[in-house]
Every structure is written in structure tokens, then in C-alpha cells.
Design an enzyme around this catalytic site. Structure first.
Site: not given
Length: 352
Positions: A158-159
Site C-alpha cells: 500500500d502507499k
């Protein structure tokens, strides 16, 4: 019912209506909110999605290991993996293109790594790629027929998630890594801070994860649809007077937002443990302040401070292990907690 009611199903619909791609009774509707009547005939033709370009960018990478076939990096918070709407630059793809002296390349919408999110977190997920991509052995310039971004990425983070990732440099390595991810033989351990303390000190959670039917930017837990997900967890230590917990997670599958949505899901009828700082799945804002603060001013100050310091889900890919596809050597890597995570952990340890 009106046309805009369908926007949660198909995100570009309202824009398509405004641009004349939707017709009602052979005419162009005056606005997306046009009320429909029984017998109305609606025809919709969505505009083609634009292609996405990745250009080499001199982005520093924390390289943990590298040889002629692959590299392992320690991903920083805020970096997305490949270009997508909302994240066109600063991606891992761009960093790899620069590192290996490759030119800009173009990814058409049809070639994009499916099941993406159309939001600021458009790369997010830890899902292994069903169709992996490798760095092109023969660089192609933008505009050539067949241009495609092939960054050697077989899994994603995920970012907001930090930690270890592996990328392949050639097709043989890529195929070998992809096979290991598919067989679930890759060792992956994540560390996370969750709100509350699970009643059981360790366990395995099995469920199904799929796109949330109301908000496609999120994933959801289902009993009747989605993909099977298996997550093993262990409580490392309770924190902040049992208002939070430091936990370890070992994934047997790799689904988009697997750890995040599993913790948001109610494990029992009364138990839910979202990741601290995860605004998407209920672990930030007032929920976190209430859980940690317990209505006491001093504790609430600490809660606000750690949320401001973290500003992302408290999730770190701590350990990554696999067999090198070429040398057949068993490789295992461990990364230190990033500064923000470690500082928040100490703050909560010191909160009785």
C-alpha cells in the site's frame, strides 16, 4: 432513481454524462441528476481510458539486496508502485526505470494491473500479481507500438505501508518469483499497531475479501463472495494500558488490503481492531482518540500526537523470504521499523 445514483458502481459515469457519452431517449441529458421515468431508454458509451506514462525519475531507493537478477528494497511511506490516476509520478516504476537506464514507457489502460483503486491510494494493496511484469530486456521509447510498463513487480505494498519488496530484472527470475507467490511459499511477516487488544494472543483468521459494494475504493469482508484470505496473527505486546496492541502478521494469501480490512472486520460480534492511523478502515480520527484517550485529557493529547506523527496506517513489511529463482539460494531479509512507527510505538509503550 436518477443517473447519478449509479456513480458508486462506475466511477467515470458522471463525467461521461457531462461529456455526452450517455443518451436518454436518443437525446443528451442536461445534467447527471436527470430523473428517469418508466419507459426511458438509456444508452451509454464510456470514453476510452487514457494511457499512463512512466518516466525515469531519480528517486532514492533503500536497496537492501541486489544482484544480476533481482533487487530487494525497503519501501518508504508515500511511494506508490506504478502510475495510476492520482499518482502519475514518484512511483517505484519510475525509480526502477531510472536505476536501470531505461526510457519512458507507456501503459495503456487495458494493460494496467487490474483491480486498481481510483483514489489517492490507487496502487494500494499487497496482492501478488496474477500476470507479473518484468523490466523490458530491449528498452522501447514512448510512442512505439507495444509500449508497456514492465517493472518486474510481483507483489505490491500500500502507499502508506513501509517495508520489504522484491522486483525481478529478467523473465526467468520473474517467473520463478511469481510461482512462489502463487504457491504461497514466500515468507512475509508484517508488524502493525492495532486499536484494542485481541482477546486471543494468537490465531488464524480465514475469510473472503472483495471490492466493497458501496465504495470501490475500499475492500470488504464477505461470506458469500470475494477471494479466500488467510491471515495469521500474534500479539507481540499490549500497549497504552490495553487500548492498543503491537502485533505481527504472517500472510498465507495476498489480497488487496488484506491486513487492513481483516482488522476492520469484526472478529466476533463485539471485537474489531483497525490499524492505528488507517482512516479508510476506521483506525484514525475520533475512533483512535476515543480508544487511546479514554476521555482523559492527557491521554487524548498523546492520541492526537501519535496520529499526527504517523499520518498513515501503522503497517510495516518486516520480513521477506524466498528462494532465489536462479541460484536456488534461500534468501531472508528483515527491515528495521521506520522512524515514525518506532516513535509511535514508544509513545504508546509509555502510556499507562
Amino acid at each position: 432513481m436518477n443517473l447519478s445514483d449509479l456513480s458508486y458502481v462506475l466511477h467515470p459515469l458522471q463525467a461521461a454524462i457531462r461529456d455526452g457519452f450517455v443518451r436518454v431517449n436518443e437525446g443528451v441529458p442536461s445534467k447527471p441528476g436527470l430523473a428517469l421515468r418508466p419507459g426511458d431508454v438509456v444508452a451509454c458509451r464510456l470514453p476510452p481510458l487514457p494511457s499512463l506514462e512512466a518516466s525515469p525519475e531519480d528517486i532514492p531507493l533503500d536497496v537492501v539486496y541486489e544482484d544480476d537478477h533481482l533487487l530487494v528494497i525497503n519501501k518508504a511511506a508515500g511511494m506508490v508502485i506504478h502510475p495510476a490516476p492520482g499518482n502519475y509520478t514518484g512511483t517505484l516504476v519510475s525509480a526502477l526505470l531510472h536505476r536501470f537506464g531505461l526510457p519512458s514507457v507507456r501503459l495503456s489502460a487495458d494493460d494496467s494491473p487490474g483491480d486498481e483503486l481510483e483514489a489517492a491510494e490507487s496502487e494500494d494493496g499487497d496482492e501478488e500479481r496474477a500476470v507479473p511484469w518484468a523490466l523490458p530486456e530491449t528498452p522501447m521509447s514512448v510512442g512505439q507500438s507495444g509500449d508497456v510498463i514492465r517493472p518486474g513487480i510481483v507483489h505490491r505494498l500500500d502507499k502508506g505501508t513501509t517495508g520489504l519488496m522484491v522486483a525481478a530484472k529478467d523473465e526467468r527470475t520473474l517467473t520463478g518469483l511469481a510461482a512462489q507467490f502463487k504457491a504461497h511459499t514466500v515468507q512475509r511477516v508484517y508488524h502493525a499497531i492495532v486499536l484494542g487488544v485481541p482477546k486471543e494472543a494468537e490465531g488464524v483468521i480465514e475469510t473472503n475479501i472483495g471490492r466493497d459494494i458501496r465504495d470501490r475504493k475500499k475492500m470488504g469482508v464477505f461470506s458469500y463472495m470475494g477471494r479466500h484470505a488467510v491471515s495469521g496473527y500474534r500479539v507481540i505486546e499490549p500497549l497504552a494500558g490495553d487500548s492498543a496492541a503491537y502485533t505481527a502478521w504472517r500472510l498465507q494469501t495476498g489480497r488487496t488490503h488484506q491486513i487492513r480490512v481483516t482488522n476492520d472486520h469484526r472478529w466476533t460480534s463485539v471485537e474489531s481492531h483497525p490499524l492505528l492511523g488507517d482512516d479508510t478502515y476506521g483506525g484514525a480520527g475520533g475512533t483512535a482518540v476515543a480508544a487511546i484517550g479514554r476521555g482523559k485529557g492527557a491521554r487524548q493529547v498523546v492520541a492526537h500526537r501519535v496520529l499526527k506523527l504517523l499520518a498513515r496506517p501503522a503497517l510495516h513489511a518486516k520480513t521477506l523470504g524466498f528462494v532465489h529463482p536462479v541460484t536456488k539460494e534461500a534468501l531472508s531479509f528483515t527491515s528495521e521499523l521506520p522512524t515514525d512507527f518506532a516513535t509511535v510505538l514508544e509513545e504508546l509503550r509509555n502510556l499507562d
